[in-house]
Scaffold this motif. Structure first.
Motif: not given
Length: 261
Positions: A38-56, A65-70
């Motif tokens: 997620a980005v806003d006028e100040h740059g990166l606002a937050g992100f997530a990485t996730s993985i899927r294995r064996d469709d299971a 999440v960037r401090p102050g945006l929680q």
């Protein structure tokens, strides 16, 4: 111990930062659909990485999440988008800090939260037993490792074994009933089909530690055997965040990896 959080990440050393960057790049290579920013006028606002294995199994690897945006809905939207990568997976996992806002978000997303314990300190080498029935493994063992994973947590680690191999030496039970990646401070991941094998693997990981301070993290109440081993070699016991699961119970005879679950 990397985990999803909604607070400012701890400062990493240059070496730790490089390892984190390499791991995140692997997520972008193997699971681009599970990586959200997620980005806003100040740059990166937050992100997530996730993985899927064996469709299971869908696992949330990193969530910030960037401090102050929680509390403003940014984290909720990021998590919702990343979770689309897990659509159809019957089991979901994450390893979280004890940040109240993050914990609330995970519970609202349907995760059962199980407190995690951590054992740490200097290993009492006089307490280490002689352990047999183990051998050093290699990436040629991935088929066996994934079969163990599917029984232990419902899905293999597949491409994640390359990253795990960079975290520690692979040790495999000669009867094919378990394995562990033993790092310089303790296990990066341990999976076994029975408690006796799990105990032998954990003892071996502790015997292989070279750091002054050993750490056995991500231990839940389902794994009291790991607590017993740690206490037997004089490690201290404390609590450290939560294992979040959906559609499954906390795995037994299994010590998950903080990011790769």
């Amino acid at each position: 111990m990397p985990r999803p959080h909604e607070t400012e990440p701890e400062k990493r050393s240059p070496e730790q930062a490089e390892k984190w960057n390499r791991r995140t790049q692997r997520f972008l290579d193997t699971d681009p659909a599970g990586c959200v920013v997620a980005v806003d006028e100040h740059g990166l606002a937050g992100f997530a990485t996730s993985i899927r294995r064996d469709d299971a199994v869908w696992a949330l690897a990193t969530y910030a999440v960037r401090p102050g945006l929680q509390g403003q809905g940014v984290g909720k939207r990021i998590l919702s988008l990343a979770a689309r990568h897990g659509a159809g997976c019957p089991r979901w996992m994450l390893s979280a800090s004890d940040d109240p806002k993050a914990v609330r978000r995970y519970r609202l997303a349907g995760f059962d939260l199980h407190p995690q314990m951590v054992l740490w300190g200097q290993v009492d080498r006089s307490a280490l037993p002689a352990v047999g029935g183990l051998r050093q493994g290699s990436l040629d063992d991935v088929g066996l490792l994934d079969r163990i994973d599917r029984i232990a947590r419902g899905a293999g680690h597949g491409p994640d074994h390359e990253a795990l191999a960079s975290m520690g030496t692979l040790v495999v039970d000669t009867a094919g009933r378990g394995y562990a990646y033993g790092g310089t401070s303790g296990p990066a991941l341990l999976a076994a089909l029975d408690e006796e094998t799990a105990v032998r693997l954990l003892w071996e990981c502790l015997a292989r530690t070279t750091d002054k301070r050993a750490v056995v993290g991500h231990v839940t109440a389902a794994n009291q055997w790991a607590t017993d081993v740690g206490l037997a070699c004089r490690l201290s016991l404390g609590t450290d965040g939560y294992l979040g699961v959906r559609g499954m119970a906390p795995p037994t005879t299994y010590i998950h990896n903080g990011a790769l679950l």
